[in-house]
Design a protein around this motif. Structure first.
Motif, PDB file in Angstrom:
ATOM      1  N   ASN A  34    -115.360 -80.801  -8.358  1.00  0.00           N
ATOM      2  CA  ASN A  34    -116.287 -79.880  -9.019  1.00  0.00           C
ATOM      3  C   ASN A  34    -115.540 -78.888  -9.901  1.00  0.00           C
ATOM      4  N   ALA A  35    -114.413 -78.354  -9.396  1.00  0.00           N
ATOM      5  CA  ALA A  35    -113.642 -77.379 -10.178  1.00  0.00           C
ATOM      6  C   ALA A  35    -113.061 -78.027 -11.427  1.00  0.00           C
ATOM      7  N   GLU A  36    -112.544 -79.245 -11.296  1.00  0.00           N
ATOM      8  CA  GLU A  36    -111.941 -79.933 -12.448  1.00  0.00           C
ATOM      9  C   GLU A  36    -113.000 -80.278 -13.491  1.00  0.00           C
ATOM     10  N   LEU A  37    -114.137 -80.743 -13.045  1.00  0.00           N
ATOM     11  CA  LEU A  37    -115.206 -81.092 -13.991  1.00  0.00           C
ATOM     12  C   LEU A  37    -115.706 -79.850 -14.720  1.00  0.00           C
ATOM     13  N   ASP A  38    -115.844 -78.759 -13.984  1.00  0.00           N
ATOM     14  CA  ASP A  38    -116.313 -77.506 -14.579  1.00  0.00           C
ATOM     15  C   ASP A  38    -115.329 -77.030 -15.658  1.00  0.00           C
ATOM     16  N   ALA A  39    -114.023 -77.101 -15.369  1.00  0.00           N
ATOM     17  CA  ALA A  39    -113.015 -76.660 -16.342  1.00  0.00           C
ATOM     18  C   ALA A  39    -112.991 -77.564 -17.566  1.00  0.00           C
ATOM     19  N   LEU A  40    -113.124 -78.877 -17.369  1.00  0.00           N
ATOM     20  CA  LEU A  40    -113.165 -79.799 -18.506  1.00  0.00           C
ATOM     21  C   LEU A  40    -114.373 -79.514 -19.398  1.00  0.00           C
ATOM     22  N   ALA A  41    -115.498 -79.227 -18.779  1.00  0.00           N
ATOM     23  CA  ALA A  41    -116.704 -78.950 -19.569  1.00  0.00           C
ATOM     24  C   ALA A  41    -116.555 -77.642 -20.339  1.00  0.00           C
ATOM     25  N   TRP A  42    -115.985 -76.604 -19.705  1.00  0.00           N
ATOM     26  CA  TRP A  42    -115.797 -75.334 -20.420  1.00  0.00           C
ATOM     27  C   TRP A  42    -114.780 -75.486 -21.534  1.00  0.00           C
ATOM     28  N   GLY A  43    -113.749 -76.259 -21.311  1.00  0.00           N
ATOM     29  CA  GLY A  43    -112.771 -76.483 -22.368  1.00  0.00           C
ATOM     30  C   GLY A  43    -113.393 -77.179 -23.572  1.00  0.00           C
ATOM     31  N   THR A  44    -114.259 -78.151 -23.306  1.00  0.00           N
ATOM     32  CA  THR A  44    -114.947 -78.850 -24.388  1.00  0.00           C
ATOM     33  C   THR A  44    -115.884 -77.918 -25.141  1.00  0.00           C
ATOM     34  N   ALA A  45    -116.628 -77.083 -24.399  1.00  0.00           N
ATOM     35  CA  ALA A  45    -117.551 -76.147 -25.041  1.00  0.00           C
ATOM     36  C   ALA A  45    -116.790 -75.159 -25.923  1.00  0.00           C
ATOM     37  N   GLY A  46    -115.627 -74.643 -25.417  1.00  0.00           N
ATOM     38  CA  GLY A  46    -114.847 -73.698 -26.216  1.00  0.00           C
ATOM     39  C   GLY A  46    -114.315 -74.334 -27.476  1.00  0.00           C
ATOM     40  N   ARG A  47    -113.832 -75.580 -27.382  1.00  0.00           N
ATOM     41  CA  ARG A  47    -113.317 -76.283 -28.561  1.00  0.00           C
ATOM     42  C   ARG A  47    -114.403 -76.461 -29.608  1.00  0.00           C
ATOM     43  N   LEU A  48    -115.605 -76.841 -29.176  1.00  0.00           N
ATOM     44  CA  LEU A  48    -116.716 -77.051 -30.112  1.00  0.00           C
ATOM     45  C   LEU A  48    -117.163 -75.739 -30.742  1.00  0.00           C
ATOM     46  N   ARG A  49    -117.240 -74.676 -29.945  1.00  0.00           N
ATOM     47  CA  ARG A  49    -117.670 -73.387 -30.498  1.00  0.00           C
ATOM     48  C   ARG A  49    -116.678 -72.883 -31.526  1.00  0.00           C
TER      49      ARG A  49
END
Length: 906
Positions: A34-49
């Motif tokens: 759960n922690a790894e998936l959450d971090a991957l998703a936030w990293g993707t969101a930050g890159r897109l923003r």
């Protein structure tokens, strides 16, 4: 904190409550906690923003099944954009931002981008197919429903195919379950139906039948999107919040059939024929139809802001907008006059929408040029309905039942001589009312000619006579049979009293006059009377000869088999609560019982009927069938109902006998709920309308070839509705007229239920055979109808009076106590903290939903999760509670939305 209402919010809240070390996604040898998936998703969101991607953008996610694929999907949603899942082995679409698996790296949380439930979430781009957009609301609904179906929660696992796992991925993210991606999804022990283009599952398959998931409705419709009767195969449609698009409905592409028990089953694909095309209309056709709707409703005083807004939609329904059959006849005739194209009324009633009428206008052919109908010897063939009525007129005990009668009462100054002359002129100008009949043995058919004597109109001075003497004279005028061989087939009398009251009585053989014609005669009598007083000629339509307005005698007979198929296994009699047995020959001596439903119940009943696409007639059929089923063992009924027979625009103003008889089936087998029963009767009535040109005699002969004369053919019961009460001719200022409703001295059916629509009330008239029923029995039956009408609206109505918030706190607390089985309910404790579960939440929703005018959902109860906040919600104040409480996982699980009326829950 605010309760989660979108997919990324729900997933984020669930991840915040989850065990960080627990595995969230696995695929082969690859896993992510759960922690790894959450971090991957936030990293993707930050890159897109950082790249300027946000709301309104579509990002193509090119990734193989696995944790990074799921994290990329969630990351795009967190950036406020929508994602398009793309197969790495297929060509990449042009024109959209691409996110590849290698670009998915962990990163810190970034500020959330707010979106609402109508924001795009998923864009499906099938090769060579039509792009489909799922909104946030669609995806959230599908994820919650999938979690509910599979009972997902912490510790549970869901195995899914990586190629089609979008909904499954978010179901697990919102519930804390583990997603296991494989090349081929293993069977989970149950089977589900997924509609093409829709997220999630629409139904569970149980013993071959489709059981819709909560808040989803399945229906079987025909080529023109019309409802089909039970047993007829058609297109399977899905309706509900999980369906993309503004209308929340879609054609699945599959075929299905609804059985007599109400169960839906998928059909085997028909080869090689493609599925029928939906009804469509050109822009011109829809525009013309919308104009006709607006003009017709406006002329009737039924056009306002609601109708104006509704007519912007192609599926706006004429009857849901307030129209009725009388208006429909005039509208169809107006279309023929304006655009010189014939539209059959029965075809419009089968699809009474803007698109339906537009399609008919697009294909309407110019009416064939009609040459004056001539007969070498002056004798014309009678219509099938006239032949049946003429036969009945030959039976002495039935003759009086087939008379059309009309009594008017006027107060004020009436020129009786002028009124008698006006009636004489109007009756004499119509060829049908000068008809004489004979049986032509050489031609083996009934024939008529229209050069017989004009109807007699008497002017009678009733001064000095009692009311009883007047009633005796009226009975003589109204109920004396006619000699159809010598004519005339109609008569009238104008009776003065010397006290300022004037009575008009009119009687005619049903062989030459139907109920629709009475309205035309009343209009013409009023216009002729007023014109004579003003010294001008009356403005009247040209009289129509019955033979000119008659359609082909053989029309519709080739479709007899279709009618018989819809009536297969239907009972050919009705078990009525008779007080005395039938005699060998049908009796017609009758009387009438009356009951008004009152303005409040009438208003509520109309709202429920419109919401289910039903006319008042269909509702009366449902109520009568339910009342009779309560009193006996019968659960399947056939009722007769009259059909105006004004398909041809040339008949709109014709005076004559063009009406027919149709049959509607009310099948209560399988104990359907009110919503399902309304749907069954609507489908049956639609089938009857579509086959209105099939002669009733042909249907009766095929169904019941050996019937006797102890009762009417096929069924002893008739149901009808007058969309507006018959009005007295307008004679001028200071003169007030009304139609006198008299006891039916003679009746055609053992029981005839007639509803008369007044502006503010529905009145029920029950004509019955006095030789079979006591008045008390029929009065009790009417009372049953009123009771059942109240039960129906309480069960189905969309709005109810709303109590105050203080009153509702006690109501909600009691509902909680009943559902949770505990008495100590605190007004500020959350439902789940008080011991609630997702299934108990649905039970609570069912208890609270009838108390509010809004469409209450499980999401509403998640957001307002205390007694006090739910009381405010029901009262219309849905602001969040002033002191948000700590969340736990049970508040996020759940629980899909409330099932819509007529749907089932596993």
């Amino acid at each position: 904190m605010r309760e989660p209402t979108t997919v990324p919010e729900m997933a984020a809240a669930s991840l915040a409550l989850a065990d960080p070390a627990a595995v969230a996604v696995e695929c082969g040898g690859s896993t992510a906690t759960n922690a790894e998936l959450d971090a991957l998703a936030w990293g993707t969101a930050g890159r897109l923003r950082a790249a300027g991607v946000g709301p309104g953008a579509v990002v193509g996610v090119v990734a193989s099944p696995g944790p990074r694929q799921v994290a990329a999907w969630l990351g795009v949603l967190r950036a406020g954009a929508a994602f398009a899942p793309l197969d790495p082995d297929r060509p990449e679409p042009a024109g959209i931002e691409l996110l590849r698996e290698a670009d998915v790296e962990p990163g810190p949380p970034v500020p959330a981008v707010p979106v609402d439930e109508r924001a795009p979430a998923v864009v499906l781009i099938p090769p060579g197919g039509e792009t489909v957009v799922w909104e946030q609301g669609n995806l959230l609904y599908a994820a919650l429903t999938t979690g509910w179906l599979h009972e997902l929660g912490p510790g549970a696992r869901l195995v899914a195919s990586g190629a089609t796992a979008v909904v499954e991925a978010f179901a697990c993210l919102c519930s804390g379950a583990r997603l296991v991606l494989t090349d081929v999804a293993e069977r989970q022990g149950r089977s589900f139906y997924r509609a093409a283009g829709c997220p999630g599952f629409a139904a569970e398959i149980v013993d071959g039948s489709l059981r819709p998931v909560p808040n989803t409705r399945l229906d079987v419709l025909g080529a023109g999107d019309e409802e089909l009767p039970d047993g007829v195969e058609g297109d399977l449609w899905v309706f509900g919040p999980g369906v993309p698009g503004d209308l929340r409905r879609c054609r699945t592409g599959d075929r299905a059939v609804r059985g007599r028990d109400g169960e839906l089953k998928l059909s085997a694909p028909a080869e090689p024929a493609p599925p029928p095309s939906p009804v469509s209309a050109s822009e011109t056709g829809r525009r013309r139809a919308a104009e006709l709707f607006a003009e017709t409703l406006s002329a009737a005083g039924l056009y306002g802001e609601a109708q104006r807004a509704a007519l912007r939609e192609p599926d706006a329904d004429f009857f849901r907008l307030g129209g009725h059959s009388l208006l429909a006849v005039g509208m169809v005739a107006a279309a023929a006059r304006r655009w010189n194209g014939e539209v059959a009324l029965r075809d419009f009633l089968a699809e009474p929408t803007v698109t339906g009428l537009g399609a008919l206008l697009d294909t309407a052919a110019a009416p064939p040029s009609r040459s004056p109908v001539t007969a070498d010897d002056g004798w014309y063939p009678a219509l099938p309905a006239q032949q049946r009525l003429w036969f009945l007129d030959r039976l002495p005990r039935l003759r009086q039942a087939y008379l059309v009668t009309f009594v008017l009462e006027y107060t004020g100054v009436v020129d009786a001589a002028r009124l008698a002359a006006s009636i004489r002129f109007v009756l004499g100008r119509h060829p049908a009312l000068r008809s004489v009949f004979r049986l032509d043995h050489a031609r083996r058919e009934l024939v008529y000619r229209t050069d017989g004597p004009a109807p007699e109109v008497s002017l009678v001075d009733n001064r000095g006579r009692s009311r009883a003497e007047l009633d005796d004279y009226l009975d003589e005028v109204l109920w004396q049979p006619f000699d159809l061989a010598d004519g005339p087939p109609a008569r009238a009398a104008v009776i003065t009293s010397g006290t300022g009251a004037t009575t008009v009585a009119l009687s005619a053989s049903h062989v030459v006059l139907d109920g629709w014609s009475l309205r035309q005669l009343a209009d013409e009598i009023g216009e002729t009377y007023r014109a004579a007083g003003q010294g001008r000629p009356p403005h009247l339509p040209e009289p129509v000869h019955p033979a000119d307005a008659a359609g082909p005698v053989e029309a519709g007979k080739d479709r007899l088999a279709e009618v018989l198929a819809s009536l297969e296994d239907a009972p050919l009699d009705v078990d009525l609560p008779r007080d005395r047995p039938r005699t060998a020959e049908q009796r017609t001596e009758g009387a009438t019982a009356v009951l008004g439903l009152g303005p409040e119940l009438t208003s509520r009943l109309r709202v429920v009927a419109a919401a289910h696409g039903c006319s008042t007639f269909m509702v009366l059929v449902v109520l009568l069938a339910a009342a009779l089923a309560e009193r006996g063992d019968q659960a399947d009924f056939l009722f007769a109902f009259p059909w105006a027979g004004r398909d041809d625009p040339g008949r709109a103003s014709a005076v004559g006998m063009f009406a027919g008889t149709l049959l509607v089936r009310a099948d209560l087998r399988g104990e359907p709920g009110w919503g399902e029963l309304l749907g069954r009767v609507r489908r049956a009535a639609t089938t009857a309308f579509a086959h209105a040109d099939v002669p009733f005699d042909a249907v009766a002969a095929a169904l019941e070839p050996g019937r006797d004369l102890s009762r009417p053919p096929v069924t002893p019961v008739m149901v009808s509705v007058l969309d507006a009460p018959l009005a007295a001719p307008v004679l001028g200022d200071g003169v007030h007229g009304r139609v006198e409703i008299r006891d039916a001295a003679h009746v055609k059916y053992e029981l005839a239920l007639v509803g008369i629509e007044h502006p503010d009330e529905l009145e029920l008239y029950a004509d019955y055979v006095t030789g079979l029923f006591d008045r008390a029995t029929v009065t009790a039956l009417l009372a049953d109808l009123r009771r059942l009408a109240l039960e129906l609206v309480r069960s189905l109505e969309a709005t109810v009076p709303e109590p105050s918030t203080s009153d509702l706190v006690d109501v909600v607390r009691k509902a909680w106590a009943d559902v949770l089985a505990r008495a100590d309910v605190d007004t500020e404790t959350s439902f789940f903290d008080a011991g609630g579960t997702s299934l108990l939440l649905i039970m609570l929703l069912d208890r609270l939903a009838p108390l509010t005018a809004r469409e209450l959902t499980v999401a509403d109860l998640f957001r307002c999760n205390t007694v006090s906040s739910q009381a405010r919600l029901l009262a219309g104040d849905d602001r969040p509670a002033p002191a948000p409480r700590e969340q736990n996982r049970q508040r996020l699980l759940g629980a899909a939305r409330r099932p819509a009326p007529g749907t089932s829950r596993r």
